[in-house]
Motif scaffolding. Structure first.
Motif, PDB file in Angstrom:
ATOM      1  N   ASP A   3     -89.341 -23.945   8.368  1.00 19.22           N
ATOM      2  CA  ASP A   3     -88.464 -25.103   8.528  1.00 19.22           C
ATOM      3  C   ASP A   3     -89.259 -26.385   8.266  1.00 19.22           C
ATOM      4  O   ASP A   3     -90.351 -26.565   8.793  1.00 19.22           O
ATOM      5  CB  ASP A   3     -87.902 -25.102   9.946  1.00 19.22           C
ATOM      6  CG  ASP A   3     -87.063 -26.336  10.241  1.00 19.22           C
ATOM      7  OD1 ASP A   3     -86.437 -26.861   9.308  1.00 19.22           O
ATOM      8  OD2 ASP A   3     -87.039 -26.754  11.410  1.00 19.22           O
ATOM      9  N   THR A   4     -88.706 -27.254   7.444  1.00 20.22           N
ATOM     10  CA  THR A   4     -89.384 -28.521   7.144  1.00 20.22           C
ATOM     11  C   THR A   4     -88.550 -29.732   7.562  1.00 20.22           C
ATOM     12  O   THR A   4     -88.880 -30.865   7.186  1.00 20.22           O
ATOM     13  CB  THR A   4     -89.691 -28.622   5.637  1.00 20.22           C
ATOM     14  OG1 THR A   4     -88.459 -28.531   4.896  1.00 20.22           O
ATOM     15  CG2 THR A   4     -90.634 -27.511   5.198  1.00 20.22           C
ATOM     16  N   SER A   5     -87.500 -29.508   8.333  1.00 20.60           N
ATOM     17  CA  SER A   5     -86.638 -30.624   8.737  1.00 20.60           C
ATOM     18  C   SER A   5     -87.389 -31.640   9.589  1.00 20.60           C
ATOM     19  O   SER A   5     -87.003 -32.816   9.646  1.00 20.60           O
ATOM     20  CB  SER A   5     -85.411 -30.106   9.488  1.00 20.60           C
ATOM     21  OG  SER A   5     -85.799 -29.410  10.670  1.00 20.60           O
ATOM     22  N   PHE A   6     -88.478 -31.226  10.227  1.00 18.76           N
ATOM     23  CA  PHE A   6     -89.251 -32.150  11.069  1.00 18.76           C
ATOM     24  C   PHE A   6     -89.833 -33.298  10.249  1.00 18.76           C
ATOM     25  O   PHE A   6     -90.150 -34.362  10.784  1.00 18.76           O
ATOM     26  CB  PHE A   6     -90.377 -31.399  11.797  1.00 18.76           C
ATOM     27  CG  PHE A   6     -91.520 -30.971  10.922  1.00 18.76           C
ATOM     28  CD1 PHE A   6     -92.673 -31.740  10.835  1.00 18.76           C
ATOM     29  CD2 PHE A   6     -91.458 -29.803  10.172  1.00 18.76           C
ATOM     30  CE1 PHE A   6     -93.737 -31.353  10.039  1.00 18.76           C
ATOM     31  CE2 PHE A   6     -92.508 -29.412   9.364  1.00 18.76           C
ATOM     32  CZ  PHE A   6     -93.655 -30.190   9.296  1.00 18.76           C
ATOM     33  N   GLU A   8     -88.381 -35.211   8.422  1.00 26.19           N
ATOM     34  CA  GLU A   8     -87.462 -36.349   8.428  1.00 26.19           C
ATOM     35  C   GLU A   8     -87.592 -37.182   9.703  1.00 26.19           C
ATOM     36  O   GLU A   8     -86.936 -38.219   9.832  1.00 26.19           O
ATOM     37  CB  GLU A   8     -86.013 -35.850   8.272  1.00 26.19           C
ATOM     38  CG  GLU A   8     -85.753 -35.110   6.971  1.00 26.19           C
ATOM     39  CD  GLU A   8     -86.147 -35.923   5.743  1.00 26.19           C
ATOM     40  OE1 GLU A   8     -85.851 -37.137   5.714  1.00 26.19           O
ATOM     41  OE2 GLU A   8     -86.773 -35.348   4.828  1.00 26.19           O
ATOM     42  N   TRP A   9     -88.413 -36.744  10.637  1.00 24.91           N
ATOM     43  CA  TRP A   9     -88.637 -37.524  11.850  1.00 24.91           C
ATOM     44  C   TRP A   9     -89.288 -38.863  11.494  1.00 24.91           C
ATOM     45  O   TRP A   9     -89.975 -38.977  10.466  1.00 24.91           O
ATOM     46  CB  TRP A   9     -89.531 -36.757  12.818  1.00 24.91           C
ATOM     47  CG  TRP A   9     -88.918 -35.509  13.384  1.00 24.91           C
ATOM     48  CD1 TRP A   9     -87.610 -35.120  13.304  1.00 24.91           C
ATOM     49  CD2 TRP A   9     -89.604 -34.471  14.095  1.00 24.91           C
ATOM     50  NE1 TRP A   9     -87.442 -33.907  13.938  1.00 24.91           N
ATOM     51  CE2 TRP A   9     -88.641 -33.488  14.425  1.00 24.91           C
ATOM     52  CE3 TRP A   9     -90.920 -34.271  14.494  1.00 24.91           C
ATOM     53  CZ2 TRP A   9     -88.954 -32.335  15.137  1.00 24.91           C
ATOM     54  CZ3 TRP A   9     -91.247 -33.133  15.201  1.00 24.91           C
ATOM     55  CH2 TRP A   9     -90.275 -32.180  15.519  1.00 24.91           C
ATOM     56  N   ARG A  17     -94.300 -36.677   3.242  1.00 29.31           N
ATOM     57  CA  ARG A  17     -93.330 -35.689   2.772  1.00 29.31           C
ATOM     58  C   ARG A  17     -93.730 -35.145   1.398  1.00 29.31           C
ATOM     59  O   ARG A  17     -93.590 -33.942   1.126  1.00 29.31           O
ATOM     60  CB  ARG A  17     -91.932 -36.308   2.740  1.00 29.31           C
ATOM     61  CG  ARG A  17     -91.346 -36.519   4.135  1.00 29.31           C
ATOM     62  CD  ARG A  17     -89.951 -37.102   4.092  1.00 29.31           C
ATOM     63  NE  ARG A  17     -89.985 -38.554   4.087  1.00 29.31           N
ATOM     64  CZ  ARG A  17     -90.002 -39.315   5.190  1.00 29.31           C
ATOM     65  NH1 ARG A  17     -89.992 -38.741   6.380  1.00 29.31           N
ATOM     66  NH2 ARG A  17     -90.018 -40.630   5.106  1.00 29.31           N
ATOM     67  N   ARG A 261     -95.079 -20.938  13.283  1.00 30.65           N
ATOM     68  CA  ARG A 261     -93.946 -20.942  12.346  1.00 30.65           C
ATOM     69  C   ARG A 261     -93.927 -19.659  11.513  1.00 30.65           C
ATOM     70  O   ARG A 261     -92.868 -19.076  11.273  1.00 30.65           O
ATOM     71  CB  ARG A 261     -94.032 -22.150  11.417  1.00 30.65           C
ATOM     72  CG  ARG A 261     -93.695 -23.483  12.062  1.00 30.65           C
ATOM     73  CD  ARG A 261     -93.432 -24.531  10.991  1.00 30.65           C
ATOM     74  NE  ARG A 261     -93.455 -25.884  11.497  1.00 30.65           N
ATOM     75  CZ  ARG A 261     -92.438 -26.483  12.123  1.00 30.65           C
ATOM     76  NH1 ARG A 261     -91.316 -25.816  12.346  1.00 30.65           N
ATOM     77  NH2 ARG A 261     -92.545 -27.735  12.527  1.00 30.65           N
ATOM     78  N   ASP A 299     -90.641 -26.540  18.113  1.00 27.09           N
ATOM     79  CA  ASP A 299     -90.204 -27.934  18.004  1.00 27.09           C
ATOM     80  C   ASP A 299     -90.925 -28.826  19.014  1.00 27.09           C
ATOM     81  O   ASP A 299     -91.318 -29.954  18.687  1.00 27.09           O
ATOM     82  CB  ASP A 299     -88.691 -28.032  18.220  1.00 27.09           C
ATOM     83  CG  ASP A 299     -87.921 -28.024  16.902  1.00 27.09           C
ATOM     84  OD1 ASP A 299     -88.501 -27.578  15.888  1.00 27.09           O
ATOM     85  OD2 ASP A 299     -86.758 -28.451  16.883  1.00 27.09           O
TER      86      ASP A 299
END
Length: 389
Positions: A3-6, A8-9, A17, A261, A299
């Protein structure tokens, strides 16, 4: 795929990014599915990986721009992103990158222009492997008690003593060595740059551990170095060691996050494909509970890690508390996450050559080096107790 959504923090900039995407692509192409395979010759593999990372430019993140680096100063978020990404794909690749940063970190932060110019470009190119020689047989987490001596003799210092569990020991091009030059305790320690071929420095013993890495016990016998080898000021070595760890301790947590992960992704794939009692493992509430715990811990670890890294990059002088929190929590919960993955895999999880088995061995040392978990709790508690009255 992790998961790479972090990313966007708000802790990150576009450059971070872009770095993460490029590192993932490189790992997929250069490391692939062989990252956790057995290494027949660990020393040779480390040297080859360092050269490859140097040629690709990843090691530029380990030194300042003035000496061939990617950023004006060490960017902790970039270091953490690299270690998390490498840790996801290969424990040994993470080790190589980490040691180029940690081994040269004191030099980058506190060294003279001449010292930096001589060694940091070689670190960035992967031409010289770096090592951080702090631990002694009777001084691990208690740095202030180290006994190795550096005595002034005219225009030189003479080193006598031992260091142990030194990563890259035996293959490093130079060692950042901490030795006692003054009174007992933290105030009498200095840091020195010692090339590996210095007479009087020898490898007394190679040390084998459960996750193969180059480790050694070093002996210094009347090891003579010029006064110009002193890093910074005399008797400021303890401060330099803590300052270096302040930067790189968060990256240990990031490596653990990468391992965690990978363990969760392996466990999820296994749970969705493994048939048991007419259903898949993923249909079992107990397995769903384990996967949920993994996701929560991952997370939470990421939030702690990148909070501390962002603070350091934003100019906060010391992040000892934040780095200790992230290092403690991420390494401890990564161990638990990997253990859950092994359990989900069953017998295959403890079979030599499987990814969960390799992760199980790789994670254990991270709860010890750069300050054991118990020491991280002391750091956190002491700062908490010092606040207010």
């Amino acid at each position: 795929m992790a998961d790479t959504s972090f990313l966007e923090w708000p802790f990150f900039e576009d450059s971070h990014r872009e770095l993460a995407a490029a590192a993932r692509a490189w790992c997929a192409g250069e490391i692939g599915e062989t990252g956790f395979a057995e290494h027949a010759d660990v020393d040779a593999d480390c040297r080859a990986m360092a050269r490859k990372m140097g040629e690709t430019g990843w090691l530029k993140n380990c030194v300042p721009a003035a000496y061939g680096g990617a950023n004006e100063t060490l960017d902790v978020r970039s270091l953490c992103i690299m270690r998390e990404t490498l840790g996801y794909h290969s424990g040994l690749a993470d080790f190589v990158f980490a040691m180029q940063g940690l081994g040269s970190g004191t030099l980058s932060l506190f060294g003279s222009d001449q010292q930096k110019a001589e060694w940091l470009p070689k670190v960035a190119a992967g031409e010289a492997l770096a090592a951080f020689a702090l631990t002694e047989p009777q001084a691990g987490s208690d740095v202030a008690s180290l006994a190795m001596k550096a005595e002034r003799d005219g225009g030189d210092y003479v080193l006598n003593g031992e260091k142990t569990y030194i990563s890259n020991g035996g293959i490093a091009g130079f060692y950042t060595v901490f030795a006692r030059t003054g009174e007992a305790g933290a105030r009498g320690i200095s840091a020195f740059l010692v090339p590996a071929d210095t007479p009087g420095l020898s490898v007394a013993e190679r040390i084998e551990v459960i996750a193969p890495h180059p480790l050694a016990r070093l002996k210094f016998e009347n090891c003579r170095i010029p006064a110009s080898a002193l890093i910074g000021e005399e008797n400021a070595g303890f401060k330099y060691a803590m300052g270096t760890l302040d930067v790189f301790r968060s990256t240990v947590a990031a490596a653990a996050l990468g391992f965690a992960r990978r363990a969760m992704d392996e466990a999820r794939a296994r749970a969705k494909s493994r048939q048991l009692f007419g259903d898949t493992l993923a249909d079992l509430p107990v397995v769903q509970s384990q996967l949920a715990e993994m996701a929560i811990d991952i997370d939470a670890s990421a939030l702690l890690i990148y909070r501390g890294a962002w603070m350091k990059d934003s100019g906060v002088a010391r992040i000892s508390r934040e780095a200790a929190m992230s290092k403690f929590y991420a390494t401890e919960t990564a161990q638990q996450t990997i253990d859950k993955a092994v359990q989900i895999f069953g017998g295959l999880g403890v079979t030599k050559g499987s990814v969960p088995e390799a992760l199980y061995r790789d994670i254990r040392a991270l709860r010890i080096y750069e300050g054991a978990s118990e020491v991280q709790k002391l750091i956190i508690a002491r700062q908490l107790l010092s606040e207010g009255s």
